[in-house]
Design a protein around this motif. Structure first.
Motif, mmCIF file in Angstrom:
data_model
loop_
_atom_site.group_PDB
_atom_site.id
_atom_site.type_symbol
_atom_site.label_atom_id
_atom_site.label_comp_id
_atom_site.label_asym_id
_atom_site.label_seq_id
_atom_site.Cartn_x
_atom_site.Cartn_y
_atom_site.Cartn_z
ATOM 1 N N PHE A 1 -8.834 -4.652 20.188
ATOM 2 C CA PHE A 1 -8.415 -3.257 20.313
ATOM 3 C C PHE A 1 -7.320 -3.106 21.365
ATOM 4 C CE2 PHE A 1 -8.844 0.864 22.454
ATOM 5 C CZ PHE A 1 -8.614 1.719 21.386
ATOM 6 N N TYR A 2 -7.496 -3.755 22.505
ATOM 7 C CA TYR A 2 -6.513 -3.618 23.581
ATOM 8 C C TYR A 2 -5.236 -4.419 23.317
ATOM 9 C CZ TYR A 2 -9.591 -0.928 26.569
ATOM 10 O OH TYR A 2 -10.371 0.078 27.087
ATOM 11 N N LEU A 3 -5.293 -5.354 22.365
ATOM 12 C CA LEU A 3 -4.067 -6.045 21.970
ATOM 13 C C LEU A 3 -3.170 -5.152 21.129
ATOM 14 C CD1 LEU A 3 -5.250 -9.663 21.059
ATOM 15 C CD2 LEU A 3 -3.970 -8.927 23.069
ATOM 16 N N ASN A 4 -3.767 -4.067 20.598
ATOM 17 C CA ASN A 4 -3.015 -3.086 19.806
ATOM 18 C C ASN A 4 -2.312 -3.741 18.616
ATOM 19 O OD1 ASN A 4 -2.185 -0.496 19.201
ATOM 20 N ND2 ASN A 4 -0.330 -0.619 20.469
ATOM 21 N N LEU A 5 -3.075 -4.543 17.867
ATOM 22 C CA LEU A 5 -2.520 -5.220 16.699
ATOM 23 C C LEU A 5 -2.492 -4.293 15.493
ATOM 24 C CD1 LEU A 5 -4.476 -8.594 17.061
ATOM 25 C CD2 LEU A 5 -2.143 -8.118 17.826
ATOM 26 N N ASN A 6 -1.745 -4.693 14.487
ATOM 27 C CA ASN A 6 -1.726 -3.940 13.231
ATOM 28 C C ASN A 6 -2.958 -4.276 12.394
ATOM 29 O OD1 ASN A 6 0.813 -2.790 13.826
ATOM 30 N ND2 ASN A 6 1.873 -4.593 13.018
ATOM 31 N N ASN A 7 -3.289 -3.365 11.490
ATOM 32 C CA ASN A 7 -4.427 -3.572 10.574
ATOM 33 C C ASN A 7 -5.710 -3.920 11.342
ATOM 34 O OD1 ASN A 7 -2.754 -3.209 8.282
ATOM 35 N ND2 ASN A 7 -2.122 -5.354 8.396
ATOM 36 N N LEU A 8 -6.059 -3.050 12.301
ATOM 37 C CA LEU A 8 -7.234 -3.312 13.135
ATOM 38 C C LEU A 8 -8.517 -3.423 12.324
ATOM 39 C CD1 LEU A 8 -6.730 -1.110 16.336
ATOM 40 C CD2 LEU A 8 -6.793 -3.600 16.185
ATOM 41 N N VAL A 9 -8.613 -2.626 11.266
ATOM 42 C CA VAL A 9 -9.843 -2.639 10.459
ATOM 43 C C VAL A 9 -10.078 -4.017 9.863
ATOM 44 C CG1 VAL A 9 -10.992 -1.648 8.460
ATOM 45 C CG2 VAL A 9 -9.622 -0.185 9.942
ATOM 46 N N PHE A 10 -9.026 -4.646 9.384
ATOM 47 C CA PHE A 10 -9.161 -5.990 8.819
ATOM 48 C C PHE A 10 -9.527 -6.997 9.904
ATOM 49 C CE2 PHE A 10 -6.407 -3.889 5.719
ATOM 50 C CZ PHE A 10 -7.029 -4.235 4.537
ATOM 51 N N LYS A 11 -8.960 -6.824 11.081
ATOM 52 C CA LYS A 11 -9.268 -7.730 12.188
ATOM 53 C C LYS A 11 -10.741 -7.607 12.584
ATOM 54 C CE LYS A 11 -4.923 -9.012 12.788
ATOM 55 N NZ LYS A 11 -4.249 -8.122 11.849
ATOM 56 N N TYR A 12 -11.242 -6.378 12.636
ATOM 57 C CA TYR A 12 -12.653 -6.166 12.977
ATOM 58 C C TYR A 12 -13.566 -6.802 11.931
ATOM 59 C CZ TYR A 12 -11.127 -2.735 16.456
ATOM 60 O OH TYR A 12 -10.537 -2.130 17.522
ATOM 61 N N ALA A 13 -13.211 -6.650 10.656
ATOM 62 C CA ALA A 13 -14.014 -7.245 9.581
ATOM 63 C C ALA A 13 -14.041 -8.765 9.697
ATOM 64 C CB ALA A 13 -13.462 -6.829 8.221
ATOM 65 N N LEU A 14 -12.895 -9.358 10.024
ATOM 66 C CA LEU A 14 -12.832 -10.810 10.182
ATOM 67 C C LEU A 14 -13.679 -11.279 11.369
ATOM 68 C CD1 LEU A 14 -9.101 -11.779 9.464
ATOM 69 C CD2 LEU A 14 -11.143 -12.575 8.254
ATOM 70 N N ILE A 15 -13.679 -10.486 12.436
ATOM 71 C CA ILE A 15 -14.497 -10.837 13.600
ATOM 72 C C ILE A 15 -15.965 -10.914 13.209
ATOM 73 C CG2 ILE A 15 -15.366 -9.964 15.810
ATOM 74 C CD1 ILE A 15 -12.528 -8.905 16.344
#
Length: 282
Positions: free
Chosen positions: A90-104
């Motif tokens: 979240f604090y990295l402010n990446l694009n497509n956060l929802v996909f990143k959260y799902a991958l985590i």
């Protein structure tokens, strides 16, 4: 053999369910979720579903062997890792956060499930049978019991999540977001207190075998008093300050769901007590 049968049967059902959902992913994304993007999340979910079942098998067996620290520790490490990585992303402010959260969720759960299952096999020599033999009667009895239990649990799961299913289908995903985030607050607290009660279950089983019912009563009374001592003040805080809690956790946009959070206070109390009673009966 019982462990082998249980493992094979549960993972077989997991694979069959995953294959069915995989082929229905396109239909579900259009007719149920009303979004083509959900196809990707469904496929992520299938990996998570497989890994979480492997983790459940490992932690349940470790709990049966009275290795409570490891059983609950793997689950704690799973969610703690997900929390830390989610905050970091979240604090990295990446694009497509929802996909990143799902991958985590997928990667962490898969990693923890492999470690927990590996630890279970390496630490419990009694599970290593050397030569696995097939007992037709044992397998038949076990399969009948498991088959009924599977559909019973599956039906309970559907009924338990019927509110989320209906909200997703009849309302918007925004309404689902409000409701599910409120529900997550309640679920987190309920899970914490349920974990407290689960710790005492193996000791109750041991005393039951020894017919030491006085000790069982003392443990049950102690857990009831402990849960109520913690739950009631917490429920009162949530009931009195739902707006503050939602604003702190999710932001001002979620304050409109404060009425739902206040209502769910009663759900906390009864869910924890019901879960504890079910664990006792089991």
């Amino acid at each position: 053999n019982l462990f082998i049968y249980s493992f094979v049967l549960q993972m077989l059902l997991t694979v069959l369910f995953s294959v069915m959902i995989y082929f229905l992913s396109g239909y579900l994304s259009k007719e149920y979720f009303h979004s083509d993007l959900s196809v990707i999340f469904i496929k992520y979910f299938l990996i998570y579903f497989f890994a979480s079942n492997l983790l459940i098998i490992s932690t349940d067996v470790l709990l049966a062997y009275k290795k409570n620290v490891f059983s609950q520790g793997f689950v704690f490490f799973q969610f703690f890792s997900i929390l830390v990585l989610s905050v970091f992303v979240f604090y990295l402010n990446l694009n497509n956060l929802v996909f990143k959260y799902a991958l985590i969720w997928v990667i962490v759960t898969l990693f923890i499930s492999i470690i927990s299952f590996g630890y279970l096999i390496s630490s419990e020599s009694s599970l290593y049978l050397g030569e696995v033999y097939f007992d037709k009667k044992l397998f038949s009895d076990f399969f009948k019991m498991s088959f009924f239990s599977f559909f019973s649990d599956f039906g309970i799961l559907i009924l338990f999540n019927m509110d989320l299913i209906l909200i997703t289908y009849f309302l918007s995903l925004q309404d689902f977001a409000y409701y599910s985030n409120v529900l997550s607050i309640i679920t987190v607290f309920a899970s914490i207190f349920s974990s407290i009660s689960i710790i005492f279950i193996p000791y109750i089983s041991e005393y039951f075998e020894k017919l030491e019912f006085d000790k069982i009563r003392k443990i049950i009374d102690f857990v009831y008093n402990l849960l109520l001592f913690i739950i009631l003040p917490l429920s009162l805080v949530i009931y009195l300050f739902p707006e503050k809690i939602l604003e702190l956790l999710y932001g001002p946009d979620y304050v409109k769901a404060s009425n739902v959070l206040s209502f769910f206070v009663f759900f906390i109390i009864f869910r924890i007590l019901i879960k504890y009673n079910i664990n006792l009966l089991t």
